[in-house]
Motif scaffolding. Sequence first.
Motif, PDB file in Angstrom:
ATOM      1  N   SER A  76      -5.181   9.440   8.012  1.00 46.14           N
ATOM      2  CA  SER A  76      -3.842   8.843   8.035  1.00 46.14           C
ATOM      3  C   SER A  76      -3.844   7.366   8.410  1.00 46.14           C
ATOM      4  O   SER A  76      -2.991   6.613   7.929  1.00 46.14           O
ATOM      5  CB  SER A  76      -2.958   9.618   9.007  1.00 46.14           C
ATOM      6  N   VAL A  77      -4.782   6.939   9.247  1.00 46.44           N
ATOM      7  CA  VAL A  77      -4.654   5.587   9.802  1.00 46.44           C
ATOM      8  C   VAL A  77      -5.129   4.524   8.820  1.00 46.44           C
ATOM      9  O   VAL A  77      -6.167   4.671   8.183  1.00 46.44           O
ATOM     10  CB  VAL A  77      -5.433   5.473  11.133  1.00 46.44           C
ATOM     11  N   LYS A  78      -4.321   3.484   8.686  1.00 47.40           N
ATOM     12  CA  LYS A  78      -4.711   2.342   7.855  1.00 47.40           C
ATOM     13  C   LYS A  78      -4.376   1.051   8.598  1.00 47.40           C
ATOM     14  O   LYS A  78      -3.614   1.056   9.555  1.00 47.40           O
ATOM     15  CB  LYS A  78      -4.027   2.391   6.496  1.00 47.40           C
ATOM     16  N   THR A  79      -4.952  -0.037   8.121  1.00 46.83           N
ATOM     17  CA  THR A  79      -4.677  -1.336   8.722  1.00 46.83           C
ATOM     18  C   THR A  79      -3.429  -1.917   8.076  1.00 46.83           C
ATOM     19  O   THR A  79      -3.311  -1.950   6.854  1.00 46.83           O
ATOM     20  CB  THR A  79      -5.881  -2.266   8.502  1.00 46.83           C
ATOM     21  N   ALA A 109       4.574   0.611  11.987  1.00 45.03           N
ATOM     22  CA  ALA A 109       5.877   0.942  12.578  1.00 45.03           C
ATOM     23  C   ALA A 109       6.527  -0.285  13.204  1.00 45.03           C
ATOM     24  O   ALA A 109       7.751  -0.436  13.157  1.00 45.03           O
ATOM     25  CB  ALA A 109       5.704   2.039  13.620  1.00 45.03           C
ATOM     26  N   ILE A 110       5.733  -1.180  13.782  1.00 45.36           N
ATOM     27  CA  ILE A 110       6.299  -2.374  14.422  1.00 45.36           C
ATOM     28  C   ILE A 110       6.856  -3.310  13.354  1.00 45.36           C
ATOM     29  O   ILE A 110       7.976  -3.796  13.450  1.00 45.36           O
ATOM     30  CB  ILE A 110       5.222  -3.084  15.277  1.00 45.36           C
ATOM     31  N   ASN A 141      -2.328  -4.527  12.556  1.00 42.58           N
ATOM     32  CA  ASN A 141      -2.307  -3.388  13.475  1.00 42.58           C
ATOM     33  C   ASN A 141      -2.797  -2.127  12.761  1.00 42.58           C
ATOM     34  O   ASN A 141      -2.887  -2.099  11.531  1.00 42.58           O
ATOM     35  CB  ASN A 141      -0.871  -3.175  13.955  1.00 42.58           C
ATOM     36  N   LEU A 142      -3.145  -1.107  13.532  1.00 41.30           N
ATOM     37  CA  LEU A 142      -3.537   0.177  12.947  1.00 41.30           C
ATOM     38  C   LEU A 142      -2.368   1.143  13.081  1.00 41.30           C
ATOM     39  O   LEU A 142      -1.779   1.263  14.148  1.00 41.30           O
ATOM     40  CB  LEU A 142      -4.734   0.767  13.690  1.00 41.30           C
ATOM     41  N   ASP A 143      -2.037   1.827  12.012  1.00 46.77           N
ATOM     42  CA  ASP A 143      -0.938   2.794  12.057  1.00 46.77           C
ATOM     43  C   ASP A 143      -1.086   3.742  10.887  1.00 46.77           C
ATOM     44  O   ASP A 143      -1.897   3.517   9.991  1.00 46.77           O
ATOM     45  CB  ASP A 143       0.406   2.059  11.993  1.00 46.77           C
ATOM     46  N   SER A 144      -0.301   4.804  10.890  1.00 41.93           N
ATOM     47  CA  SER A 144      -0.371   5.735   9.761  1.00 41.93           C
ATOM     48  C   SER A 144       0.504   5.277   8.612  1.00 41.93           C
ATOM     49  O   SER A 144       0.597   5.957   7.593  1.00 41.93           O
ATOM     50  CB  SER A 144       0.011   7.147  10.222  1.00 41.93           C
ATOM     51  N   THR A 155      -6.733  11.712  11.890  1.00 41.12           N
ATOM     52  CA  THR A 155      -6.529  10.293  12.140  1.00 41.12           C
ATOM     53  C   THR A 155      -7.250   9.460  11.086  1.00 41.12           C
ATOM     54  O   THR A 155      -6.713   8.476  10.588  1.00 41.12           O
ATOM     55  CB  THR A 155      -7.046   9.930  13.548  1.00 41.12           C
ATOM     56  N   TYR A 156      -8.466   9.898  10.743  1.00 35.08           N
ATOM     57  CA  TYR A 156      -9.234   9.168   9.728  1.00 35.08           C
ATOM     58  C   TYR A 156      -8.459   9.115   8.418  1.00 35.08           C
ATOM     59  O   TYR A 156      -8.418   8.089   7.744  1.00 35.08           O
ATOM     60  CB  TYR A 156     -10.581   9.852   9.503  1.00 35.08           C
ATOM     61  N   ILE A 197      -6.381  -5.772  17.887  1.00 36.32           N
ATOM     62  CA  ILE A 197      -5.428  -4.675  17.960  1.00 36.32           C
ATOM     63  C   ILE A 197      -5.205  -4.216  19.403  1.00 36.32           C
ATOM     64  O   ILE A 197      -4.093  -3.872  19.792  1.00 36.32           O
ATOM     65  CB  ILE A 197      -5.925  -3.518  17.079  1.00 36.32           C
ATOM     66  N   SER A 198      -6.286  -4.247  20.219  1.00 39.64           N
ATOM     67  CA  SER A 198      -6.121  -3.800  21.605  1.00 39.64           C
ATOM     68  C   SER A 198      -5.119  -4.697  22.324  1.00 39.64           C
ATOM     69  O   SER A 198      -4.432  -4.245  23.248  1.00 39.64           O
ATOM     70  CB  SER A 198      -7.461  -3.813  22.327  1.00 39.64           C
TER      71      SER A 198
END
Lengths: 199, 199
Positions: B52-55, B69-70, B61-64, B49-50, B87-88
Amino acid sequence: MSSPDINDLIRMLARLPGVGPRSARRLALCLLEDRETVMKPLMLQLDKTYASVKTCTRCGNLDSQDPCAICSEPRRNHKIICVVEGISDIWAVERTRAFDGVYHALGGVLSAIDGVRPDDLRINELLSRITTEGTEEVVLALAATVDGQTTAHYLTDKLAATGVRISRLAHGMPMGGELDYLDDGTLSTALRSRTAVKS
Amino acid sequence: MSSPDINDLIRMLARLPGVGPRSARRLALCLLEDRETVMKPLMLQLDKTYASVKTCTRCGNLDSQDPCAICSEPRRNHKIICVVEGISDIWAVERTRAFDGVYHALGGVLSAIDGVRPDDLRINELLSRITTEGTEEVVLALAATVDGQTTAHYLTDKLAATGVRISRLAHGMPMGGELDYLDDGTLSTALRSRTAVKS
């Protein structure tokens, strides 16, 4: 929650004890929002701990050395073994600083419901320690529950042949306990086990 | 708790939100007792996750992937932007499946006490998105708190010049709420904002 990686992380965190789906989301978000200051240090610490920590083959404690720091401390009294259910109990007794002997974690307690039988616990290891280490006293520090006390009785029988002195934790009022709020079992035990007041 | 590695891990876990010293010990023990089945998979997932995940540079939002994706889903209505604090909140609105537009996370709300000023929030990014993306409606989905509503008012002023349609979440009784237990502010808002019943 679109990324599968984030979802997997949340699902994995939610399986930890005391962490539900909501707190798992909160944890994941806290980690991911501060990737460099929170997530990275935690990952490094997990790596480090994973690499270093092993189970002590003597007492069952977790430490970066085997035998663990407690078992290899010469100033402790190696003639007294405190028998506990698990590692968290070793930590709990250590926090009191009231015990300077060594430990033996059974890895559980006997339980008919959960199908835990004597062979599943580290009882034979305890018996051979008593023989090889010249143990003088075994303190049964097991939970005051049905399973804990069943295990204590079983161990008392098992250890009788070794001739070692066997003791158990005192039962009675917890510190700060008020009589009115105490359950009947504790109160009657405390009455039966009353001790003389020195004047 | 003799190993410094274990102590460091516990101290680090105790800094996570909602985790106190006691639950940190419990978490560490759960990880360390099942190093291969619990700790290792979690470590691998954190690594994955560390990496792949970016802002998302567009919505926060946080996503890979970036845009997330949104933001990169063509079937969503990109003319409606839901403005949230963090983000929550994106995750919370997504869970409802009641919104098919896109998001914009401000990264906080204005707060005199915490010293959060307009420049600290992603407001300019929102303004430029409205211009470049031809946004038709902005939904202010901010908390019904003083800071949240202050931010909503500020944004309403700021966005007036763009001519975009501005809406906010309805205030009123929460589902399952009982009148007797409702605070006065919510009840009076629900009364003032009462809606006609279609017969």
